[in-house]
Design a protein around this motif. Structure first.
Motif, short mmCIF file in Angstrom:
data_model
loop_
_atom_site.label_atom_id
_atom_site.label_comp_id
_atom_site.label_asym_id
_atom_site.label_seq_id
_atom_site.Cartn_x
_atom_site.Cartn_y
_atom_site.Cartn_z
N VAL A 170 -30.19 -9.88 -31.51
CA VAL A 170 -30.93 -10.98 -32.22
C VAL A 170 -32.54 -10.81 -32.07
O VAL A 170 -32.85 -10.25 -33.10
CB VAL A 170 -30.59 -12.41 -31.48
CG1 VAL A 170 -31.32 -13.41 -32.28
CG2 VAL A 170 -29.09 -12.65 -31.33
N CYS B 215 -30.40 -15.21 -25.86
CA CYS B 215 -30.07 -15.45 -27.28
C CYS B 215 -28.61 -15.56 -27.41
O CYS B 215 -27.99 -16.48 -27.88
CB CYS B 215 -30.78 -14.33 -28.34
SG CYS B 215 -32.50 -14.60 -28.59
N LYS B 216 -27.93 -14.55 -26.82
CA LYS B 216 -26.61 -14.25 -27.07
C LYS B 216 -25.64 -14.82 -25.59
O LYS B 216 -24.56 -14.76 -25.38
CB LYS B 216 -25.96 -13.03 -27.09
CG LYS B 216 -26.35 -12.32 -28.32
CD LYS B 216 -25.29 -13.13 -29.48
CE LYS B 216 -25.66 -12.48 -30.79
NZ LYS B 216 -24.46 -13.15 -31.80
N GLU C 299 -23.25 -7.37 -27.31
CA GLU C 299 -24.01 -8.15 -28.32
C GLU C 299 -25.52 -8.36 -27.67
O GLU C 299 -26.33 -9.21 -28.48
CB GLU C 299 -23.46 -9.41 -28.78
CG GLU C 299 -22.19 -9.03 -29.49
CD GLU C 299 -21.68 -10.31 -30.41
OE1 GLU C 299 -22.31 -11.45 -30.22
OE2 GLU C 299 -20.51 -10.12 -30.75
N CYS D 94 -29.79 -11.28 -21.80
CA CYS D 94 -30.12 -11.94 -23.07
C CYS D 94 -29.79 -13.24 -23.11
O CYS D 94 -28.66 -13.89 -23.19
CB CYS D 94 -29.28 -10.96 -23.95
SG CYS D 94 -29.45 -11.65 -25.71
#
Length: 85
Positions: free
Chosen positions: A49, A18-19, A45, A16
Motif C-alpha cells: 500500500v 496498512c494490511k 500483501e 505492515c
C-alpha cells in the motif's frame, strides 16, 4: 492506559499497519522461501500500500541470513514471543 498499551503493542507487533500483517507472518513467509521483498509482498500483501514497512521486510530478510533465525516480539518491556525458525 490499556488503550495506549494496545496501540504501542500494535506498532511493535505489526510489520505492515496498512494490511495488518504481523512481523510473525512476514517471518513465516521468509521461512517458507520468500527471499525477496517482492515474494514477501506476494505471500502476505505487506508493503503493497504505502511502502513504509519495506525497511522492516528488508530487516527480516537480513535476519534470515543468520544461522539461527530468532524473532522476538516485544510490547513495552514485556516479551510477547520468541520464535526460532
Amino acid at each position: 492506559t490499556p488503550e495506549k498499551m494496545k496501540e504501542i503493542e500494535d506498532v511493535l507487533y505489526l510489520a505492515c499497519s496498512c494490511k495488518k500483517v504481523s512481523v510473525e507472518e512476514v517471518a513465516i513467509a521468509v521461512q517458507n522461501g520468500a527471499d525477496t521483498v517482492e515474494k514477501i509482498q506476494e505471500l502476505t500483501e505487506a508493503g503493497t500500500v504505502c511502502g513504509r514497512c519495506i525497511p522492516i521486510l528488508e530487516n527480516i530478510l537480513e535476519l534470515k541470513q543468520a544461522d539461527n533465525f530468532f524473532l522476538a516480539i516485544f510490547a513495552g518491556n514485556k516479551q510477547l514471543k520468541l520464535i526460532k525458525y
